[in-house]
Design a protein around this motif. Structure first.
Motif: not given
Length: 375
Positions: A76-79, A192-198, A206-208, A212-217
């Motif tokens: 999960d990628i967060y800011a 890899g491949i982006i499997s989700a974008r939120n 912002g940080p988790a 951001s309740e959900f990850p960016l990607f």
């Protein structure tokens, strides 16, 4: 008169009895009666029992268990810092390379902090240059007797060292703000491949837990997968690293995939009483997807020779598992433990001796100690 009447009757009875005895004697010697007597004798004599000689062999079997395909790496990628999304460069399904820019954010306060840190750094650089030059002049003057005192030289040296330390601190502060600003560039940590974008352009990030309740990607490595299986306790001794397993999935029921065992947990799950085993699967064509359920075939070759017997020779009674050994023409029940099975063969372990004879088709009707006639 009475005596005359009873005498003929008595003679008649005697004659009749003699005729009956003669008839019985004749029937006893007929061929039909001989056959019946022979059948009775056969029924009373126990039939010959088929036996086999116990010997050691290697038995290869396989285990059919379900498994799950999971991504080799899935993050999960967060800011790292708070800000607003300025641009998005990828979407769901996009293939990305390590280091590729996924999104760009902006944070005006970071730009102001960076400018402030830059100003402090330049001011400190000027002070450091001045104190260094002053020290060098005083040091040069001190070489002439009586021109400069030793105390003046020491103070100039201390001032130069202090300004130099302040310069290093200013450089560190500038790098810190600069690194924070770099976090506004959100990049891929691996291929890899982006499997989700939120998130969308303009969204606050912002940080988790802080923006951001959900990850960016969600970034998933798809060209390598892990096949996760749970091997029951009874079969863990037959599975080793680098063993090759095969499996199928419902999406491609007519295609068989393969992989090698790469990781074993080394402990049993306390709830399932099984060991977690991971198989590496190459997925260059990306036909397999993380989350698929697989039907896995795990080979179970025996490591060494063991006693192998027909399944029909094993008696599963209420008191345990037994083989029936033939010793001195008598049945002897021998308790055993079962191993793996393959076709009509099964491994057995117990107080057994190679070369002994055992009943091939055993059952509970052959009691312990009963006489046995072998073929």
């Amino acid at each position: 008169m009475k005596r005359l009447i009873h005498r003929p009757v008595r003679s008649l009875l005697i004659l009749t009895g003699s005729l009956l005895l003669a008839t019985i004697a004749t029937n006893c010697h007929s061929p039909e009666s001989k056959a019946e007597a022979s059948e009775i004798e056969k029924a009373e004599t126990p039939a010959a029992t088929e036996v086999f000689t116990l010997k050691k062999d290697k038995l290869s079997s396989s285990l059919q268990i379900p498994g799950e395909l999971v991504a080799f790496r899935d993050v999960d990628i967060y800011a790292k810092v708070s800000g607003f999304i300025k641009s998005l460069n990828v979407d769901v399904g996009s293939e990305v390379r390590q280091g590729q820019l996924l999104a760009l954010a902006e944070a005006p306060e970071l730009s102001a902090q960076l400018a402030s840190a830059d100003s402090k750094l330049k001011a400190q650089e000027a002070l450091s240059i001045a104190s260094k030059a002053n020290y060098e002049r005083i040091l040069e003057a001190s070489k002439f007797s009586g021109a400069v005192s030793k105390n003046d030289v020491d103070q100039a040296l201390a001032k130069r060292n202090a300004d130099l330390a302040q310069l290093e601190a200013a450089k560190s502060a500038y790098r810190e703000v600069g690194d924070l600003k770099k976090y506004l560039e959100i990049r891929a940590p691996f291929d890899g491949i982006i499997s989700a974008r939120n998130a969308s352009t303009g969204a606050y990030i912002g940080p988790a837990g802080k923006g951001s309740e959900f990850p960016l990607f969600v970034l998933t490595e798809q060209k390598r997968l892990r096949l996760v299986i749970a091997v029951p306790e009874a079969y863990t001794g037959y599975v080793d690293q680098n063993d090759e397993v095969s499996f199928t999935v419902k999406t491609f029921p007519d295609k068989k995939f393969t992989g090698k065992v790469k990781r074993m947990s080394g402990a049993l799950d306390k709830r399932l009483r099984s060991e977690r085993v991971e198989v590496d699967v190459l997925n260059d064509n990306k036909k397999l997807l993380p989350g698929m359920i697989a039907e896995v075939n795990v080979p179970l070759p025996t490591k060494s020779s063991t006693f192998v017997v027909p399944k029909s020779a094993v008696v599963n009674s209420t008191t345990g598992v037994f083989l029936i050994r033939v010793k001195d023409q008598k049945a002897e029940w021998v308790p055993v433990k079962k191993g793996i099975e393959a076709d009509d063969k099964i491994e057995v372990f117990g107080q057994l001796t190679e070369g002994d004879h055992f009943v091939a088709a055993a059952n509970e009707e052959i009691r312990d100690g009963s006489p046995i006639t072998t073929k």
